[in-house]
Design a protein around this motif. Structure first.
Motif, short mmCIF file in Angstrom:
data_model
loop_
_atom_site.label_atom_id
_atom_site.label_comp_id
_atom_site.label_asym_id
_atom_site.label_seq_id
_atom_site.Cartn_x
_atom_site.Cartn_y
_atom_site.Cartn_z
N THR A 1 0.79 -1.35 0.02
CA THR A 1 0.11 -0.06 0.01
C THR A 1 1.16 1.65 0.27
O THR A 1 0.72 2.01 0.80
N THR B 1 0.37 6.11 -4.96
CA THR B 1 1.13 5.54 -5.75
C THR B 1 1.05 3.58 -5.72
O THR B 1 1.48 3.02 -5.09
N THR B 2 0.47 3.48 -7.80
CA THR B 2 0.56 1.34 -6.99
C THR B 2 1.72 1.46 -8.00
O THR B 2 1.60 0.32 -8.57
N VAL C 1 -2.95 0.65 -1.88
CA VAL C 1 -2.73 2.12 -2.21
C VAL C 1 -2.72 2.64 -0.56
O VAL C 1 -3.18 2.82 0.24
N PRO D 1 -5.21 -1.05 -10.62
CA PRO D 1 -4.64 0.32 -10.19
C PRO D 1 -4.45 0.39 -12.36
O PRO D 1 -4.06 1.75 -11.87
#
Ligand code: AMP
Ligand code: MN
Ligand code: MN
Ligand code: MN
Length: 272
Positions: A32, A36-37, A58, A78
């Motif tokens: 997480t 950003t993923t 995330v 994502p």
């Protein structure tokens, strides 16, 4: 259900994080990263190799009337465009904010912190206060990152800069529209008085928030019972996560947190 990698302000790569979790006997773990993923692809590959189930996640930065909240999304996609676009906008907003943090540190006598912090950030798009804190340790200004926050970077301290992150509604909506579950991260960290806490959680729920973190590396163990009660009374699923940032910075590794109380419904009961 809450861990960071070098794609944001963690110290381990996604692969190293998954390998650590596997060594600790974890069967499922969420990555997480903040806003950003980016690390999810690498984490998924490492998870396949180690036989650990990866929950793509995330942690989204939110501004709620001047209080920064963190909303974790679990089992997100994502590639979903609202989520991806929203996260991109938050990351872009970090540049101006970080320049202000560096300017505030300069007036305190610490010149050149922006470039120095950037040098410590593997993902330049996701520069955060933890990188400034690590740099302040490196230059001998403080003894550890905790002291960097306590003296300079935490809310109310001289290098704290308020920032307009996403709204609570946006964060929850992006997560849900990507197929994910919205979890209020470490609700004990925000210093909200009971009235505001109730208002915040009611608004979170109204937008579709489903869970709150109860057992987290960001709550003191004495706080677990309180948030357990809040989850039960307000009808939230409960989450558990180390909020792991890396060796030396987070005392508790993934897989080492105490269990949730049996009366709670874990958020992962909704994941297949
Ligand atoms: P940012 O998103 O740049 O504001 O950085 C937030 C991150 O800084 C959090 O996820 C933690 O890793 C760290 N952090 C924030 N507040 C504190 C604090 N009081 N003590 C230690 N670390 C903190
Ligand atoms: Mn962090
Ligand atoms: Mn957080
Ligand atoms: Mn976190």
């Amino acid at each position: 259900m809450h861990n960071h990698s070098t794609r944001s302000d963690g110290l381990l790569s996604p692969t190293q994080l998954i390998e650590l979790a596997s060594r600790n006997g974890v069967d499922a773990i969420a990555l997480t990263d903040h806003d950003t993923t980016d690390g999810l692809e690498e984490a998924a590959a490492a998870a396949r190799t180690s036989g650990v189930a990866l929950v793509p996640g995330v942690e989204i930065s939110v501004d709620w009337g001047g209080t920064t909240l963190h909303v974790v999304g679990l089992a997100i996609d994502p590639l979903a465009s609202a989520l991806a676009g929203g996260l991109r906008a938050i990351r872009e907003g970090r540049w101006a904010r970080n320049e202000k943090v560096a300017a505030a540190l300069a007036t305190l006598g610490f010149e050149g912190t922006l470039n120095a912090a950037l040098a410590l950030a593997e993902n330049k798009e996701m520069l955060g206060r933890a990188h400034f804190a690590r740099h302040l340790v490196e230059r001998g200004a403080v003894k550890d990152t905790q002291q960097a926050f306590d003296k300079y970077l935490a809310k109310g301290k001289p290098a704290y800069v308020p920032h307009k992150w996403a709204t609570l509604e946006e964060a929850v909506t992006w997560i849900r529209s990507s197929g994910g579950i919205a979890v209020m991260a470490h609700p004990g960290r925000y210093g909200l008085k009971p009235m505001f806490r109730d208002e915040m959680l009611a608004e979170f729920k109204r937008h579709g928030g489903e869970a709150i973190e109860v057992v987290t590396g960001s709550h003191r163990p004495e706080e677990y019972a309180h948030w357990q009660r809040v989850a039960s009374e307000l009808g939230f699923l409960a989450s558990r996560g180390a909020d792991y940032h890396g060796p030396g910075e987070s005392p508790i590794e993934p897989g080492m947190m105490p269990q949730l109380h049996a009366s709670l419904t874990p958020v992962w009961s909704k994941l297949h």
